[in-house]
Design a protein around this motif. Structure first.
Motif, PDB file in Angstrom:
ATOM      1  N   ARG A   1     109.604  95.295  12.714  1.00  0.00           N
ATOM      2  CA  ARG A   1     108.217  95.554  12.325  1.00  0.00           C
ATOM      3  C   ARG A   1     107.812  97.010  12.547  1.00  0.00           C
ATOM      4  NH1 ARG A   1     105.394  97.720  16.038  1.00  0.00           N
ATOM      5  NH2 ARG A   1     103.529  96.421  15.875  1.00  0.00           N
ATOM      6  N   GLY A   2     108.823  97.871  12.622  1.00  0.00           N
ATOM      7  CA  GLY A   2     108.552  99.292  12.826  1.00  0.00           C
ATOM      8  C   GLY A   2     108.563  99.664  14.299  1.00  0.00           C
ATOM      9  N   ILE A   3     108.993 100.883  14.566  1.00  0.00           N
ATOM     10  CA  ILE A   3     109.032 101.388  15.937  1.00  0.00           C
ATOM     11  C   ILE A   3     108.133 102.615  16.044  1.00  0.00           C
ATOM     12  CG2 ILE A   3     111.277 100.458  16.602  1.00  0.00           C
ATOM     13  CD1 ILE A   3     112.543 103.089  15.740  1.00  0.00           C
ATOM     14  N   ARG A   4     107.718 102.917  17.249  1.00  0.00           N
ATOM     15  CA  ARG A   4     106.797 104.041  17.468  1.00  0.00           C
ATOM     16  C   ARG A   4     107.584 105.346  17.516  1.00  0.00           C
ATOM     17  NH1 ARG A   4     102.447 102.879  21.820  1.00  0.00           N
ATOM     18  NH2 ARG A   4     101.647 101.682  20.058  1.00  0.00           N
ATOM     19  N   THR A   5     107.196 106.289  16.667  1.00  0.00           N
ATOM     20  CA  THR A   5     107.818 107.623  16.655  1.00  0.00           C
ATOM     21  C   THR A   5     106.717 108.683  16.674  1.00  0.00           C
ATOM     22  OG1 THR A   5     107.854 107.838  14.234  1.00  0.00           O
ATOM     23  CG2 THR A   5     109.712 106.679  15.252  1.00  0.00           C
ATOM     24  N   PHE A   6     107.105 109.929  16.490  1.00  0.00           N
ATOM     25  CA  PHE A   6     106.130 111.029  16.499  1.00  0.00           C
ATOM     26  C   PHE A   6     105.375 111.162  15.173  1.00  0.00           C
ATOM     27  CE2 PHE A   6     110.346 112.589  15.400  1.00  0.00           C
ATOM     28  CZ  PHE A   6     110.110 113.112  14.136  1.00  0.00           C
ATOM     29  N   GLU A   7     105.780 110.393  14.145  1.00  0.00           N
ATOM     30  CA  GLU A   7     105.204 110.530  12.810  1.00  0.00           C
ATOM     31  C   GLU A   7     103.808 109.887  12.732  1.00  0.00           C
ATOM     32  OE1 GLU A   7     104.056 111.629   9.699  1.00  0.00           O
ATOM     33  OE2 GLU A   7     106.153 112.223   9.914  1.00  0.00           O
ATOM     34  N   PRO A   8     102.747 110.664  12.406  1.00  0.00           N
ATOM     35  CA  PRO A   8     101.383 110.112  12.396  1.00  0.00           C
ATOM     36  C   PRO A   8     100.918 109.550  11.053  1.00  0.00           C
ATOM     37  CG  PRO A   8     101.278 112.488  12.147  1.00  0.00           C
ATOM     38  CD  PRO A   8     102.740 112.143  12.251  1.00  0.00           C
ATOM     39  N   TYR A   9     101.720 109.707   9.992  1.00  0.00           N
ATOM     40  CA  TYR A   9     101.229 109.331   8.667  1.00  0.00           C
ATOM     41  C   TYR A   9     101.305 107.834   8.381  1.00  0.00           C
ATOM     42  CZ  TYR A   9     100.209 113.999   7.026  1.00  0.00           C
ATOM     43  OH  TYR A   9      99.634 115.225   6.852  1.00  0.00           O
ATOM     44  N   THR A  10     102.046 107.116   9.193  1.00  0.00           N
ATOM     45  CA  THR A  10     102.064 105.653   9.097  1.00  0.00           C
ATOM     46  C   THR A  10     101.848 105.084  10.495  1.00  0.00           C
ATOM     47  OG1 THR A  10     104.484 105.652   9.309  1.00  0.00           O
ATOM     48  CG2 THR A  10     103.578 105.502   7.070  1.00  0.00           C
ATOM     49  N   ARG A  11     101.463 103.819  10.539  1.00  0.00           N
ATOM     50  CA  ARG A  11     101.175 103.180  11.838  1.00  0.00           C
ATOM     51  C   ARG A  11     102.401 103.184  12.736  1.00  0.00           C
ATOM     52  NH1 ARG A  11      98.512  97.097  12.384  1.00  0.00           N
ATOM     53  NH2 ARG A  11      98.584  96.948  14.648  1.00  0.00           N
ATOM     54  N   ASN A  12     103.555 102.826  12.154  1.00  0.00           N
ATOM     55  CA  ASN A  12     104.841 102.885  12.846  1.00  0.00           C
ATOM     56  C   ASN A  12     105.868 103.433  11.867  1.00  0.00           C
ATOM     57  OD1 ASN A  12     104.279 101.411  15.505  1.00  0.00           O
ATOM     58  ND2 ASN A  12     103.559  99.899  14.002  1.00  0.00           N
ATOM     59  N   THR A  13     107.115 103.544  12.303  1.00  0.00           N
ATOM     60  CA  THR A  13     108.199 103.965  11.411  1.00  0.00           C
ATOM     61  C   THR A  13     109.111 102.764  11.183  1.00  0.00           C
ATOM     62  OG1 THR A  13     108.122 106.258  12.161  1.00  0.00           O
ATOM     63  CG2 THR A  13     110.167 105.510  11.113  1.00  0.00           C
ATOM     64  N   LEU A  14     109.213 102.333   9.925  1.00  0.00           N
ATOM     65  CA  LEU A  14     110.039 101.165   9.611  1.00  0.00           C
ATOM     66  C   LEU A  14     111.510 101.558   9.643  1.00  0.00           C
ATOM     67  CD1 LEU A  14     110.352  98.252   8.763  1.00  0.00           C
ATOM     68  CD2 LEU A  14     109.986  98.938   6.400  1.00  0.00           C
ATOM     69  N   ASP A  15     112.261 100.941  10.539  1.00  0.00           N
ATOM     70  CA  ASP A  15     113.684 101.258  10.714  1.00  0.00           C
ATOM     71  C   ASP A  15     114.518 100.366   9.790  1.00  0.00           C
ATOM     72  OD1 ASP A  15     116.155 102.037  11.539  1.00  0.00           O
ATOM     73  OD2 ASP A  15     116.003 101.173  13.559  1.00  0.00           O
ATOM     74  N   LEU A  16     114.651 100.767   8.531  1.00  0.00           N
ATOM     75  CA  LEU A  16     115.433  99.980   7.580  1.00  0.00           C
ATOM     76  C   LEU A  16     116.924 100.036   7.900  1.00  0.00           C
ATOM     77  CD1 LEU A  16     113.715 100.685   4.141  1.00  0.00           C
ATOM     78  CD2 LEU A  16     113.624  98.599   5.498  1.00  0.00           C
TER      79      LEU A  16
END
Length: 625
Positions: A236-251
């Motif tokens: 369901r996505g992990i937390r990264t430094f990227e602010p443009y999405t709620r989380n980063t989806l690790d496909l």
């Protein structure tokens, strides 16, 4: 560790090995793998590996190298399939779970449930207990929401998924829901994991906000160690430094998970992105990457949703996404079945063929052929596949009631129509009741360890040789040996045991017979699809259809065929196939096979059908589906 036992081992020896492992505090699992008897164990036994190698009946002992044991693919080579009512997670049909973030009211839940079911969702999600960052945010309706979810299951026919946040909720979950979700914040709540392990219900385990894949799998290990193998992983996505999405989806987690574990994986692009417009592209990418399913938030009034409205799709957006997934799924060897639940219900309600307790479907060839795959992808686990030696035998078995259905190929995107089956549709009074399209991927298959330069003979069906001509031309020293079907080719090289022999077939045939794929995707044109028809004595289910197949002949006069086509054109009916076939015994006279996007058996089409009958010498409806 994994213990490979000798072939033909007695039950007494096997029980003795199990008893020794259990006495040493190990969790024991029996594994089925290509006629080999294997026992897997997890734990820390007092004796070393050599002790177990010396036990009577043990051929080989292999330590499991990963820290997670029970979830490891080493321990369980076959994919785990999780049954939730009529739905199977981890099989060849995409499972879509959809619904609101939270249950807000009965009307809201019923409205959304009816919408998502109409567009192809097979399970319904909705939060009853909502762990929120702020203590002042909506926390869910609790047991009242669980009661609403139970009503959704009864009235709409969707199994329900909801989050459990405390072991104290176990009794309520057992009473009301079908799948227990462990949220990202609770992924490492070990007492909660042990609790759901003991409950025995299917578990949807979400990856933690900052969890590594190994930590995620170790959490799944907690559930399995309590005796519950029904775990589905959810990225369901992990937390990264990227602010443009709620989380980063690790496909990239999808192929990693597929390699490391036998557990199925679901992708939640709603929580991963947090932005409605970003959900569909990430969902499409997840299916292309090999996910077993999706979890999508849908709300009919997201602007007024009490939780996560900005990431919830409108029902119409969800409908468009499902149509896109329907197109993408066959490319990666899967299907999105819009009739999944209705079909399962219809199969359950129909009487079995005389003399048989199960429902049976005939197909050409052997287990592991593409026809067998079409059969399993259309019906899932509801039907027992029955191999047949010829197309005529399939038609005859359906006609005589020996089987309930038949699955036959009608046309290939490269090789064209299978004319024999069109002729048999004219000869037999059976109906086309459904269709399915498969992407045909051919692989070069040989004995484990075989190198391409050592191959001298290749076995397969003659049509397969044609479809792989470009690859075979680069190996013109190989002898090509024709056999009746692709699975037979793989079976034959296994039985011969000659390393210089290879076969061309699908990956499933290699897995069934314990052979190895030497070269993947050797077909000349990757746009290689086969359309299969499902035939039966009567429709599988009632209700509106969107496609019909007809066969008719016209008089030998100028414009006769044009007049029939004009009937469709003037009424805006789309013609998707037109093909002529010679009439047996009447040289230079032809029958026309026609597929149209309409239900010719509906009341609204009756006047059109009457007009068509007037303009033809012979007309037969082959089926509506």
């Amino acid at each position: 560790m994994i213990l490979v036992l000798e072939k033909g081992i007695t039950e007494e020896k096997k029980n003795s090995i199990r008893s020794i492992l259990r006495r040493e505090g190990c969790i024991v699992r029996e594994i089925s793998s290509n006629e080999q008897c294997i026992i897997g164990s997890a734990g820390k036994p007092a004796h070393d590996v050599d002790f177990f190698r010396r036990l009577p009946g043990v051929v080989k002992v292999t330590p499991v190298s990963t820290s997670f044991k029970l979830v490891s693919r080493q321990m369980h080579p076959e994919d785990t399939l999780i049954q939730v009512g009529d739905v199977v997670v981890g099989a060849e049909r995409i499972v879509v779970i959809a619904g609101p973030c939270a249950i807000e009211s009965r009307d809201q839940a019923m409205t959304i449930a009816q919408e998502v079911r109409r567009y192809g969702a097979v399970l319904f999600r909705g939060g009853a207990f909502k762990p929120r960052t702020s203590p002042y945010s909506f926390q869910g309706l609790g047991e009242e929401a669980l009661k609403i979810l139970a009503e959704v299951r009864e009235e709409v026919g969707l199994g329900v998924v909801t989050e459990m946040t405390s072991p104290a909720q176990a009794d309520m979950m057992m009473k009301y829901v079908d799948v227990v979700q462990i949220g990202a914040r609770n992924m490492q709540n070990y007492e909660l994991l042990k609790c759901v392990g003991r409950m025995g219900k299917p578990v949807l385990l979400k990856r933690g906000l900052s969890a590594t894949i190994e930590e995620w799998l170790m959490s799944a290990e907690y559930v399995l160690s309590e005796g519950n193998d029904l775990v589905c992983l959810c990225e369901r996505g992990i937390r990264t430094f990227e602010p443009y999405t709620r989380n980063t989806l690790d496909l990239s987690a999808i192929p990693v998970i597929k390699n490391l574990t036998h557990l199925p994986i679901i992708i939640d692009p709603s929580h991963a992105t947090g932005i409605r417009e970003k959900v569909p592209p990430m969902a499409r990418a997840a299916i292309a990457a090999g996910a077993d399913g999706l979890m999508i938030e849908v709300h009919h009034d997201p602007d007024n949703a009490l939780s996560d409205g900005p990431q919830s799709l409108y029902p119409k957006q969800f409908a468009r996404l499902m149509r896109n997934i329907y197109v993408i799924a066959p490319v990666v060897g899967k299907q999105l079945d819009f009739d999944y639940l209705d079909k399962a219900k219809a199969v359950d309600e129909m009487p079995a063929a005389p003399g048989h307790a199960d429902r049976r479907t005939a197909f050409l060839g052997e287990i592991g052929t593409f026809s067998h795959k079409a059969c399993t992808q259309y019906f899932g686990t509801k039907i027992t596949p029955v191999p047949m030696s010829s197309f005529k035998a399939i038609f005859e078995a359906v006609k005589q009631g020996e089987v309930d259905f038949g699955v036959i190929p009608l046309e290939n995107s490269l090789a064209g129509s299978i004319h024999e089956n069109y002729d048999l549709l004219l000869e037999y009074n059976l109906k086309i009741i459904g269709e399915i399209k498969l992407r045909i991927m051919h692989h070069l298959i040989g004995h484990p360890g075989t190198r391409m330069e050592n191959i001298k003979r290749v076995y397969s069906h003659p049509q397969v040789f044609q479809q792989c001509q470009q690859f075979l031309n680069s190996h013109d020293n190989w002898e090509l040996v024709s056999v009746s079907n692709t699975a037979r080719a793989v079976k034959q090289i296994k039985e011969k045991g000659t390393p210089a022999d290879a076969a061309i077939a699908g990956k499933e045939a290699a897995e069934i017979h314990g052979m190895e794929v030497i070269e993947e995707g050797i077909e000349t044109n990757p746009r290689n699809y086969t359309r299969f028809a499902v035939i039966g004595n009567k429709p599988l289910k009632n209700g509106p259809k969107n496609k019909s197949s007809l066969i008719y002949s016209t008089g030998n006069r100028p414009g006769a065929l044009y007049e029939t086509l004009k009937v469709f054109a003037e009424r805006g009916i789309n013609l998707v196939k037109l093909e002529s076939r010679p009439i047996h015994g009447k040289p230079w006279e032809y029958m026309f096979y026609v597929d149209i996007e309409a239900d010719v058996e509906s009341d609204s089409f009756k006047p059109i059908l009457k007009l068509l009958q007037k303009k033809t010498d012979y007309l037969k409806v082959l089926g509506c589906y």
